[in-house]
Enzyme design. Structure first.
Site, PDB file in Angstrom:
ATOM      1  N   LYS A  41       0.831  -1.209   0.000  1.00 21.39           N
ATOM      2  CA  LYS A  41       0.000   0.000   0.000  1.00 21.39           C
ATOM      3  C   LYS A  41       0.866   1.260   0.000  1.00 21.39           C
ATOM      4  O   LYS A  41       0.706   2.120  -0.851  1.00 21.39           O
ATOM      5  CB  LYS A  41      -0.905   0.061   1.245  1.00 21.39           C
ATOM      6  CG  LYS A  41      -1.855  -1.087   1.425  1.00 21.39           C
ATOM      7  CD  LYS A  41      -2.732  -0.893   2.649  1.00 21.39           C
ATOM      8  CE  LYS A  41      -1.959  -0.835   3.964  1.00 21.39           C
ATOM      9  NZ  LYS A  41      -1.366  -2.108   4.393  1.00 21.39           N
ATOM     10  N   ARG A  62      12.158  -5.928   5.498  1.00 22.09           N
ATOM     11  CA  ARG A  62      12.238  -4.494   5.776  1.00 22.09           C
ATOM     12  C   ARG A  62      12.825  -4.249   7.163  1.00 22.09           C
ATOM     13  O   ARG A  62      13.671  -3.388   7.335  1.00 22.09           O
ATOM     14  CB  ARG A  62      10.852  -3.839   5.675  1.00 22.09           C
ATOM     15  CG  ARG A  62      10.897  -2.362   6.030  1.00 22.09           C
ATOM     16  CD  ARG A  62       9.599  -1.655   5.751  1.00 22.09           C
ATOM     17  NE  ARG A  62       8.508  -2.217   6.541  1.00 22.09           N
ATOM     18  CZ  ARG A  62       7.253  -1.869   6.414  1.00 22.09           C
ATOM     19  NH1 ARG A  62       6.918  -0.980   5.519  1.00 22.09           N
ATOM     20  NH2 ARG A  62       6.324  -2.403   7.175  1.00 22.09           N
ATOM     21  N   ARG A  96      11.486  -3.023  10.075  1.00 25.83           N
ATOM     22  CA  ARG A  96      11.103  -1.867  10.902  1.00 25.83           C
ATOM     23  C   ARG A  96      10.893  -2.355  12.346  1.00 25.83           C
ATOM     24  O   ARG A  96      10.805  -3.567  12.570  1.00 25.83           O
ATOM     25  CB  ARG A  96       9.796  -1.297  10.324  1.00 25.83           C
ATOM     26  CG  ARG A  96       9.552   0.153  10.554  1.00 25.83           C
ATOM     27  CD  ARG A  96       8.389   0.667   9.736  1.00 25.83           C
ATOM     28  NE  ARG A  96       7.125   0.042  10.095  1.00 25.83           N
ATOM     29  CZ  ARG A  96       6.033   0.115   9.355  1.00 25.83           C
ATOM     30  NH1 ARG A  96       6.039   0.780   8.217  1.00 25.83           N
ATOM     31  NH2 ARG A  96       4.927  -0.467   9.748  1.00 25.83           N
TER      32      ARG A  96
HETATM   33  P1  B4P Z   1       3.948  -1.796   2.438  1.00 26.90           P
HETATM   34  O1  B4P Z   1       3.022  -2.796   1.950  1.00 26.90           O
HETATM   35  O2  B4P Z   1       3.992  -0.514   1.749  1.00 26.90           O
HETATM   36  O3  B4P Z   1       3.592  -1.804   3.970  1.00 26.90           O
HETATM   37  P2  B4P Z   1       2.984  -0.650   4.846  1.00 26.90           P
HETATM   38  O4  B4P Z   1       2.381   0.447   4.021  1.00 26.90           O
HETATM   39  O5  B4P Z   1       4.083  -0.284   5.747  1.00 26.90           O
HETATM   40  O6  B4P Z   1       1.772  -1.320   5.596  1.00 26.90           O
HETATM   41  P3  B4P Z   1       1.523  -1.512   7.146  1.00 26.90           P
HETATM   42  O7  B4P Z   1       0.085  -1.817   7.189  1.00 26.90           O
HETATM   43  O8  B4P Z   1       2.423  -2.527   7.721  1.00 26.90           O
HETATM   44  O9  B4P Z   1       2.008  -0.187   7.876  1.00 26.90           O
HETATM   45  P4  B4P Z   1       1.297   1.117   8.418  1.00 26.90           P
HETATM   46  O10 B4P Z   1       2.388   2.115   8.413  1.00 26.90           O
HETATM   47  O11 B4P Z   1       0.045   1.452   7.656  1.00 26.90           O
HETATM   48  O12 B4P Z   1       5.469  -2.267   2.362  1.00 26.90           O
HETATM   49  C1  B4P Z   1       5.993  -3.362   3.079  1.00 26.90           C
HETATM   50  C2  B4P Z   1       7.404  -3.722   2.571  1.00 26.90           C
HETATM   51  O13 B4P Z   1       7.295  -4.423   1.330  1.00 26.90           O
HETATM   52  C3  B4P Z   1       8.319  -2.533   2.276  1.00 26.90           C
HETATM   53  O14 B4P Z   1       9.608  -2.842   2.722  1.00 26.90           O
HETATM   54  C4  B4P Z   1       8.310  -2.408   0.766  1.00 26.90           C
HETATM   55  O15 B4P Z   1       9.493  -1.880   0.243  1.00 26.90           O
HETATM   56  C5  B4P Z   1       8.129  -3.852   0.342  1.00 26.90           C
HETATM   57  N1  B4P Z   1       7.427  -4.002  -0.935  1.00 26.90           N
HETATM   58  C6  B4P Z   1       6.344  -3.317  -1.336  1.00 26.90           C
HETATM   59  N2  B4P Z   1       5.949  -3.740  -2.562  1.00 26.90           N
HETATM   60  C7  B4P Z   1       6.820  -4.740  -2.918  1.00 26.90           C
HETATM   61  C8  B4P Z   1       6.944  -5.592  -4.073  1.00 26.90           C
HETATM   62  N3  B4P Z   1       6.109  -5.512  -5.106  1.00 26.90           N
HETATM   63  N4  B4P Z   1       7.911  -6.524  -4.088  1.00 26.90           N
HETATM   64  C9  B4P Z   1       8.775  -6.628  -3.041  1.00 26.90           C
HETATM   65  N5  B4P Z   1       8.730  -5.840  -1.944  1.00 26.90           N
HETATM   66  C10 B4P Z   1       7.765  -4.918  -1.884  1.00 26.90           C
HETATM   67  O16 B4P Z   1       0.853   0.723   9.909  1.00 26.90           O
HETATM   68  C11 B4P Z   1       1.782   0.507  10.962  1.00 26.90           C
HETATM   69  C12 B4P Z   1       1.083   0.621  12.334  1.00 26.90           C
HETATM   70  O17 B4P Z   1       0.598   1.981  12.510  1.00 26.90           O
HETATM   71  C13 B4P Z   1      -0.158  -0.254  12.527  1.00 26.90           C
HETATM   72  O18 B4P Z   1       0.170  -1.570  12.943  1.00 26.90           O
HETATM   73  C14 B4P Z   1      -0.933   0.550  13.604  1.00 26.90           C
HETATM   74  O19 B4P Z   1      -0.416   0.332  14.905  1.00 26.90           O
HETATM   75  C15 B4P Z   1      -0.647   1.998  13.230  1.00 26.90           C
HETATM   76  N6  B4P Z   1      -1.717   2.567  12.371  1.00 26.90           N
HETATM   77  C16 B4P Z   1      -1.564   2.990  11.078  1.00 26.90           C
HETATM   78  N7  B4P Z   1      -2.731   3.452  10.593  1.00 26.90           N
HETATM   79  C17 B4P Z   1      -3.653   3.322  11.593  1.00 26.90           C
HETATM   80  C18 B4P Z   1      -5.038   3.621  11.707  1.00 26.90           C
HETATM   81  N8  B4P Z   1      -5.737   4.134  10.678  1.00 26.90           N
HETATM   82  N9  B4P Z   1      -5.670   3.345  12.873  1.00 26.90           N
HETATM   83  C19 B4P Z   1      -5.004   2.840  13.913  1.00 26.90           C
HETATM   84  N10 B4P Z   1      -3.685   2.528  13.886  1.00 26.90           N
HETATM   85  C20 B4P Z   1      -2.995   2.776  12.736  1.00 26.90           C
END
Ligand code: B4P
Length: 183
Positions: free
Chosen positions: A15, A127, A129
């Site tokens: 995403k 990744r 993190r």
């Molecule tokens: P992404 O898939 O981009 O993962 P993300 O956006 O970080 O999603 P996530 O749901 O984990 O995190 P968020 O920050 O929203 O990428 C993952 C990895 O894959 C990266 O290293 C990328 O480079 C790699 N990748 C992507 N595409 C690829 C491909 N095609 N091939 C190979 N590799 C690829 O949420 C984190 C935390 O924040 C949550 O757990 C929660 O605690 C909080 N949070 C966020 N939004 C919230 C909300 N609305 N309400 C409540 N809590 C919230």
């Protein structure tokens, strides 16, 4: 192209990666609640202090807190936007709908990025993190199924949902997404 989009999908589905590219290409405001929360943690604000432990465990930060962040960004933005990682549950989706009604805006399309758990887990572990370790990833997937996945039916019933296969290289998915958005 649609100008008011929402990205839905499990953690690690791509995403953030795709949202960033699309927003840059189309001049949309990219609103990632995850990135905004991490910035608050980094800056050590009271909001960040509240969010830090919750994020480290893979649970969702409180709806009120996340909603305040989104409202403050959308209130003063008249152009297109792309919401990434928000809403994460039905109460957030309902709160977003009332906020958008008050702003006389609406969601034009919801993109669901789909990917097998085994690939999601590999990507997140690679990744590395703070919240990308096996135990927390398992909890994030659990929280996704329990709280976020019900949004699929919610947006499907409104005729807004489009499914996108998240398997393959970043460039291949980017092309798939672009062709989905012109339909
Ligand atoms: P992404 O898939 O981009 O993962 P993300 O956006 O970080 O999603 P996530 O749901 O984990 O995190 P968020 O920050 O929203 O990428 C993952 C990895 O894959 C990266 O290293 C990328 O480079 C790699 N990748 C992507 N595409 C690829 C491909 N095609 N091939 C190979 N590799 C690829 O949420 C984190 C935390 O924040 C949550 O757990 C929660 O605690 C909080 N949070 C966020 N939004 C919230 C909300 N609305 N309400 C409540 N809590 C919230």
């Amino acid at each position: 192209m649609k100008q008011r989009l929402l990205f839905l999908g499990p953690p690690g589905a791509g995403k953030g990666t795709q949202a960033q590219r699309l927003a840059a290409r189309e001049g949309l405001l990219h609103l990632s609640t995850g990135d905004l929360l991490r910035a608050e943690v980094q800056a050590g604000t009271p909001l960040g202090q509240e969010a830090e432990a919750v994020m480290a465990s893979g649970e969702l930060v409180s709806d009120a807190l996340v909603l305040a962040i989104v409202r403050s960004r959308l209130e003063h933005h008249a152009g297109g936007w792309l919401l990434d990682g928000f809403p994460r549950n039905l109460p957030q989706a309902e709160a977003l709908e009332s906020l958008l009604t008050s702003l006389q805006q609406r969601i034009e399309q919801v993109i669901l990025l789909e990917l097998d758990d085994s690939v999601l887990i590999q990507r997140l572990l690679a990744r590395g993190r703070a919240d990308d370790n096996s135990e927390v990833i398992a909890n994030r997937l659990h929280v996704y199924r329990q709280q976020t996945a019900p949004l699929i039916a919610h947006y499907e019933s409104q005729g807004l949902l489009r499914r996108l296969d998240g398997a393959g290289s970043i460039e291949v998915i980017e092309e798939r997404l672009a062709s989905l958005l012109v339909d």
